[in-house]
Design an enzyme around this catalytic site. Structure first.
Site, PDB file in Angstrom:
ATOM      1  N   ASP A   1     -70.262 -12.518  65.803  1.00 30.60           N
ATOM      2  CA  ASP A   1     -69.072 -12.263  66.606  1.00 30.60           C
ATOM      3  C   ASP A   1     -69.458 -11.695  67.976  1.00 30.60           C
ATOM      4  OD1 ASP A   1     -66.090 -11.976  66.647  1.00 30.60           O
ATOM      5  OD2 ASP A   1     -66.584  -9.861  66.905  1.00 30.60           O
TER       6      ASP A   1
ATOM      7  N   GLU B   1     -71.040 -16.844  68.435  1.00 28.34           N
ATOM      8  CA  GLU B   1     -69.755 -16.932  69.110  1.00 28.34           C
ATOM      9  C   GLU B   1     -69.998 -16.383  70.513  1.00 28.34           C
ATOM     10  OE1 GLU B   1     -65.198 -15.246  69.300  1.00 28.34           O
ATOM     11  OE2 GLU B   1     -66.892 -13.946  68.888  1.00 28.34           O
TER      12      GLU B   1
END
Length: 554
Positions: free
Chosen positions: A209, A273
């Site tokens: 993330d 990401e």
């Protein structure tokens, strides 16, 4: 495994958003046992791996992306033993499992942050996070002007144990998500241990993330992003570099992680990401000694335009190939408006804003689904690795008419209800028509309300219907495997001009008609079509507007 033939280079990876996938105990929130029970359905779809969004211990202020314990399962979702059973079942089915990792920030409920609050300024505990003195006569102003991705200031001031105002801490996201200081060796060692914990349990990799956000510019200078850019910073012009996204300091972190992964068998994967543009810069995240994949958000955010799609495909393949990495392809995830709605929007919609009843340019659902089916059929033919978000194989649209009282995304609250946020793509998915919560569970409870007209999208309604979106995906994934499209080489084909995108991978020619008039079909045996064929004025079979076909060619 020979370098260059790793499974992840051509895999189709299915994103499970655990709280909205399948609920085994009827509390309205999906869980590990629900996932395990539904894995055979994913196997029958034809995917290769499952990626799970966070399921760790969390107060759930940001749907689990505020982690309070990185090495345990939140009771909402079950136990570590439940996770292990799910993982075992997946592996027995031949599915790999990727889990989310959230290294940019923790929850403010994490023991590490609580210890930082209880410790004095300048202490080792404070140094785990980005605490700074405030500006102004009495430190009453934030250390800089940075704004949170979710809206509002990116700084919050603490109160000292004696009740006096204290330092400020950085949170690029919600105030309950303090950012780590990744210049601190202690932080780096904790995350090495976290990686090993899950790798030792048998996970096949991590989706990381905010992989572009861990490093911040020294001194944390003021910075105001250009008006209208997406919240994650991917579309910031090259001449205006964000001081907290896309900084080069992240690369040494991932080189370190790469060395850890190299000690495990099974070609474990790290996927970033990273909202970074241009693609040539994003490719730096997947150089041979760093991560293995990076989400192609440039592709995701490309509009309904043949010229733009041609350009992004070319740019993607060239940029990633330059560093020996596969391109990835993705159209939807838990942070963006579902592409069955997004591709039919008629007004600007920056990433992270979401859509709701008062949004401008709301989509025509018929146009949206038609374009989504065409776009997905195109994407699944591209060489490299493809990501599928739960429910897109059912043609699910964004849920627009959520009651204000039901919304839970921090963006909704931090912008005083000006931005709807991401709840609309996170509504629990429908499994069975006519059942409580459409088969999501047996009680009818649902943490976000489901639309009243979703029987038409339920998996059992679509199964076996050759015209359904579910069967379109199943057929595309079967043909993708049979024709080795994921490991093929793309060549532009005849007719690739104007409103038509036409290319060939191995023995399959793919044609997408982005226009409003019929287009010529490719020669050869028709394998797949996202929409019924139409006719030209002369009565010849033709590709319908806003449709994609695959044909076998010699």
């Amino acid at each position: 495994m020979t370098a260059g033939s790793e499974w992840w280079r051509s895999a189709v990876i299915y994103q499970v958003y655990p709280r909205s996938f399948a609920d085994s105990n009827g509390d309205g929130i999906g869980d590990m046992d629900g996932i395990r029970e539904r894995l055979p359905a994913l196997k029958s779809l034809g995917i290769d791996a499952v990626w799970l969004s966070p399921f760790y211990t969390s107060p759930q202020n940001d749907a689990g992306y505020d982690v309070a314990n990185y090495i345990d399962v939140d009771p909402l979702f079950g136990t570590l033993a439940d996770f292990d059973r799910m993982l075992e079942q997946a592996h027995e089915l031949g599915l790999r499992v990727i889990v989310d990792l959230v290294p940019n920030h923790s929850s403010s409920e994490h023991a590490w942050f609580k210890e930082a609050l209880a410790s004095p300024e300048g202490s080792p505990e404070r140094a785990r996070y980005l605490f700074r003195d405030g500006k102004g006569e009495n430190g009453e102003l934030p250390p800089n002007n940075w704004q949170s991705v979710f809206g509002g200031p990116a700084w919050s001031r603490i109160t000292n144990p004696d009740g006096t105002p204290g330092q400020w801490y950085l949170h690029l996201f919600d105030s309950t998500q303090p950012d780590f200081d990744w210049t601190n060796p202690w932080v780096r060692e904790q995350f090495r241990d976290i990686l090993r914990f899950w790798l030792d349990r048998g996970v096949d990799g991590f989706r990381v993330d905010v992989a572009h956000g861990l490093a911040k510019v020294d001194g944390l200078p003021d910075w105001t992003p250009p008006v209208g850019v997406g919240s994650m910073g991917g579309d910031v012009p090259e001449d205006q570099v964000s001081p907290f996204f896309g900084q080069p300091g992240v690369h040494e972190i991932y080189r370190d992680w790469h060395e850890i992964f190299a000690k495990y068998d099974g070609d474990r994967v790290l996927c970033a990401e990273a909202w970074v543009e241009p693609l040539s810069k994003l490719a730096e995240w997947v150089r041979p000694d760093e991560m293995h994949q990076a989400f192609n958000f440039t592709y995701l955010t490309t509009g309904w335009s043949a010229a733009d799609v041609r350009h992004v495909i070319d740019d993607s393949i060239a940029s990633f190939a330059a560093v020996g990495a596969p391109s990835t392809w993705v159209l939807s995830n838990h942070d963006v408006v579902r592409h069955a709605s997004r591709l039919a929007l008629t007004a600007e919609n920056p990433q992270g804003e979401g859509i709701g009843p008062k949004s401008k340019g709301l989509p025509d659902p018929v146009v949206g689904l038609r374009r989504a089916r065409a776009a997905s059929t195109l994407m699944l033919a591209l060489p490299g690795s493809a990501y599928v978000y739960q429910g897109e194989e059912l043609g699910l649209p964004e849920v627009i008419d959520l009651p204000d009282s039901a919304r839970q995304d921090p963006t909704w609250f931090r912008t005083n209800h000006e931005r709807y946020g991401r709840d609309g793509c996170r509504v629990p998915i429908p499994w069975e028509a006519g059942k409580p919560a459409y088969g999501f569970n047996e009680t009818g409870e649902s943490w976000l309300p489901q639309p009243s007209d979703w029987d038409q999208f339920a998996r059992d309604t679509q199964a076996g219907d050759p015209d359904s979106t579910l069967e379109l995906y199943r057929t595309a994934l079967r043909l993708r495997r049979e024709h080795n499209l994921g490991t093929g080489t793309l060549e532009w084909a005849a007719g690739n001009e104007g409103n038509v995108v036409s290319f060939r991978v191995n023995d399959v020619t793919v044609v997408t008609n982005f226009g409003t008039e019929p287009a010529a079909l490719p020669a050869g045996e028709l394998l797949l079509s996202s929409a019924p064929l139409t006719e030209t004025a002369a009565g010849e079979a033709a590709l319908a507007p806003e449709a994609t076909v695959w044909a076998r060619t010699a």
